[in-house]
Design an enzyme around this catalytic site. Structure first.
Site, PDB file in Angstrom:
ATOM      1  N   LYS A  83       0.857  -1.187   0.000  1.00  0.00           N
ATOM      2  CA  LYS A  83       0.000   0.000   0.000  1.00  0.00           C
ATOM      3  C   LYS A  83       0.892   1.236   0.000  1.00  0.00           C
ATOM      4  O   LYS A  83       1.791   1.370   0.854  1.00  0.00           O
ATOM      5  CB  LYS A  83      -0.853  -0.035   1.269  1.00  0.00           C
ATOM      6  N   VAL A  84       0.642   2.137  -0.948  1.00  0.00           N
ATOM      7  CA  VAL A  84       1.414   3.384  -1.025  1.00  0.00           C
ATOM      8  C   VAL A  84       0.433   4.555  -1.050  1.00  0.00           C
ATOM      9  O   VAL A  84      -0.675   4.425  -1.576  1.00  0.00           O
ATOM     10  CB  VAL A  84       2.328   3.431  -2.279  1.00  0.00           C
TER      11      VAL A  84
END
Ligand code: G3P
Length: 220
Positions: A83-84
């Site tokens: 997740k970014v």
């Protein structure tokens, strides 16, 4: 529509995974903090419980460091989705990690333009936060509608799955499903509410009371 659970609480995840209805898990640094325990051990255990995508979030803010963190997270299990955040650095990291074959979930999406960028960067999932938009007086579900329309305009090009996040109640889920969103990530409290209806409880009580009066049994 796929159902993910939005928590890092192992007991909750095990409980819902046992229904066979859970397709994945999303976590974030706040949920990790709330659950307590060691981050890597928690994520590894979640990946064992649920075979579908398990989102684990980077905490670096520069692309190079995000990529390094993303590689480390991806090494935990094959079902990790890194997740970014939806920043230029996050998008750069998304591009590199997705091109290397890692699932990427681009999070903290609050506009259609951001969702378009994430899809162009090769995101596996885009996470628009409907509840947090509602919280500031904007229409979270209108954003889902916009993203569904935009992605549908470019079939075969914008392949990103719309993962509706920051869901507060069952109505959010139903509205997202009506719009054709691919995934909903649900807090355990909302998941629990999905099955409940007072007329179901009332109807079941009446059926069981009448069955009792027949004096019969199905298994004997
Ligand atoms: O996992 C991200 C998102 O679902 C967070 O929701 O309730 O903190 O706005 P919330």
């Amino acid at each position: 529509m796929k159902f993910f659970i939005d928590t890092a609480e192992l007991a909750e995840i095990e409980d819902f995974a046992a229904t066979g209805l859970l397709d994945g898990v999303t976590t974030n640094p706040s949920l990790i903090h709330k659950a307590g325990g060691n981050f890597f051990e928690t994520i590894e255990r979640i990946c064992q419980i649920v075979p579908g995508p398990v989102s684990a979030e980077v905490t670096a803010t520069k692309a190079d460091s995000m990529i390094e963190e993303g590689k480390r997270l991806a090494s935990i299990a094959p079902n990790i989705a890194v997740k970014v955040p939806l920043t230029w650095d996050g998008l750069k990291a998304c591009r590199v990690l997705s091109q290397a074959g890692t699932m990427v979930n681009v999070t903290l999406c609050f506009s259609a333009a951001q969702a378009l960028l994430a899809a162009k960067a090769g995101a596996t999932f885009i996470s628009p936060f409907v509840g947090r938009l509602d919280d500031i007086g904007q229409d979270g579900m209108a954003l889902i509608d916009e993203i569904v329309t935009i992605y549908a305009n470019y079939p075969g090009t914008l392949e990103t799955d719309i993962l509706v996040a920051s869901i507060r109640d069952p109505i959010h889920l139903v509205e997202a499903a009506k719009l054709g969103a691919d995934v909903a990530t649900l807090p355990p409290a909302v998941l629990r509410k999905l099955v409940r209806h007072p007329l179901t409880d009332k109807g079941l009580d009446a059926f069981l009371a009448d069955w009792e009066k027949t004096g019969q049994s199905i298994l004997s």
